[in-house]
Design an enzyme around this catalytic site. Structure first.
Site, short mmCIF file in Angstrom:
data_model
loop_
_atom_site.label_atom_id
_atom_site.label_comp_id
_atom_site.label_asym_id
_atom_site.label_seq_id
_atom_site.Cartn_x
_atom_site.Cartn_y
_atom_site.Cartn_z
N SER A 1 6.32 -31.25 -21.18
CA SER A 1 5.99 -30.80 -22.54
C SER A 1 4.81 -31.60 -23.08
CB SER A 1 7.23 -30.91 -23.44
OG SER A 1 6.97 -30.36 -24.72
N HIS B 1 5.87 -26.42 -21.84
CA HIS B 1 6.04 -25.85 -23.18
C HIS B 1 4.68 -25.53 -23.78
CE1 HIS B 1 10.10 -28.19 -23.47
NE2 HIS B 1 10.23 -27.07 -22.79
N ASP C 1 15.02 -31.08 -23.26
CA ASP C 1 15.01 -29.91 -22.38
C ASP C 1 14.85 -30.37 -20.93
OD1 ASP C 1 14.99 -27.29 -21.52
OD2 ASP C 1 12.86 -27.01 -21.93
#
Length: 410
Positions: A193, A220, A326
């Site tokens: 991310s 992401h 995540d």
């Protein structure tokens, strides 16, 4: 006492944008955040300045000593990229969050900024019905990123001012697991991310040309950005890089990047004649549009859980820089099936959220600096695999790439 004051004071934010409207949105955002109090999750923040161009921005950085700079890409006198270059040339480690427009040009410029040392980016409010909607959209993106990026920088400054002992050596943590395995790995899955594009640009070019398994990545990012990122990575990697599409057959030697706004999984598929000689089981990409998971779509956990189901102990999961958690649940599933989990270390992560949670859970076979991870991955995927197989894959990958170029498939 001084260090405690530093922890308690509001974060100092500098914004630079030539748009009076955006400067007004920024002022309203931080005034409202200050009035609402710090809350349980986010620290206090104050806007200490709003520059109108690049020259004014650099002057304000020197005068105001902000904790984070929110920087527009297109400004008079000096562009956002030029401001960023001057900051990094002066060795300033000030966290910089770029403000990007919803255009392909904005996406390309933002990825350039990330490669040059920007920490993260947010999308400018676009298409909102009114000022309140625009304010809410920006707050959801910007405030958590500021908090995450400023936290690490503040702790580093506290350590320096406290004269805490520090080591310049990068620490590597390993479990008792070795590269000895009963069966070869079949897939590498990567979750990343904040700070991801720059990390991927360092990691992926170091994978060998004869890399014997497919690589699937969840970064992401919005959809427009993932397509541009795949193009960018494809220019610097020895392996083929593609933005994933539903039903694509997964082959060794190809890197697949999940498209923005779609979850990506792996699903079983019968092997074609092309792949019948390869030692990997048949698999294809599945895209779906379930609700965001961990506020993310694509979400790393969807990919990791599907790899655990399909490949089991043949999975290698790599968790790179990013905020949040995540990927933790999916990494646990891969570990439970006997697969390998690796994490990026704190020193080389822009934000040690995702990899930190994995490292602290005890499931990582190794927690390594970014520059060591490619070597580790290359070693793991070759364990238990005959040398003649990787040579055959190198020849096949080269021949396939030449054929696809000749037939206009690139």
């Amino acid at each position: 006492m001084q260090t405690e004051t530093m922890r308690q004071r509001p974060l100092r934010i500098l914004a630079a944008d030539d748009s009076a409207v955006m400067r007004g949105v920024m002022r309203a955002l931080f005034l409202r955040h200050g009035a609402d109090g710090r809350g349980a999750e986010l620290p206090g923040m104050e806007l200490v300045g709003a520059a109108r161009d690049g020259v004014e921005c650099l002057d304000a950085v020197q005068r105001l000593k902000p904790d984070v700079l929110v920087l527009d890409l297109e400004m008079p006198q000096l562009s956002g990229l030029e401001v960023l270059d001057r900051l990094r040339t002066s060795r300033s480690m000030l966290p910089v969050i770029m403000c990007s427009s919803h255009t392909e040009r904005g996406a390309r410029a933002t990825l350039d900024a990330l490669a040059r040392g920007a920490s993260d980016y947010v999308m400018k409010p676009a298409g909102q019905r009114d000022f309140e909607s625009a304010l809410f959209s920006l707050a959801q993106q910007l405030l958590p990123r500021i908090a995450a990026l400023a936290a690490g920088r503040r702790e580093n400054m506290i350590a320096v001012r406290s004269a805490a002992p520090a080591s310049t050596a990068v620490q590597e943590r390993r479990s008792d697991a070795s590269h000895e395995r009963r069966a070869p790995l079949e897939v590498v899955v990567i979750g990343v991310s904040t700070g991801g594009p720059a990390a991927l640009e360092q990691l992926l070019p170091r994978l060998s040309e004869d890399f014997p398994v497919p690589v699937l990545i969840v970064q992401h990012m919005p959809k427009l950005f993932t397509g541009v990122l795949a193009e960018r990575l494809g220019r610097i990697c020895p392996l083929r890089v593609e933005e994933a599409y539903h039903g694509a057959q997964i082959r060794p030697g190809t890197i697949w990047l999940a498209p923005g706004d779609a979850h990506m999984e792996v699903m079983p598929q019968a092997l074609s004649n092309w792949d019948a000689v390869r030692p990997a089981r048949g698999a294809a990409i599945k895209l779906h549009w379930q609700e965001p998971l961990h506020h993310c779509r694509p979400a790393v956990d969807y990919l990791f859980h599907s790899a655990a189901r399909l490949y089991g102990a043949g999975s290698l999961a790599l968790v790179l820089t990013g905020m949040g958690s995540d990927g933790l649940d999916g990494a646990r599933a891969i570990h439970a099936q006997g697969g390998v989990v690796l994490a990026q270390d704190e020193a080389t992560s822009a934000v040690w959220g995702m990899p930190g949670r994995v490292a602290e859970s005890g499931i990582a076979a190794a927690t390594l600096p970014l520059q060591a991870l490619a070597r580790e991955v290359n070693q793991w995927v070759r364990t238990g695999r005959p040398a003649r197989e990787t040579e055959a894959l190198r020849v096949t990958n080269h021949a396939r790439t030449r054929g696809e170029v000749a037939h206009g498939l690139f």
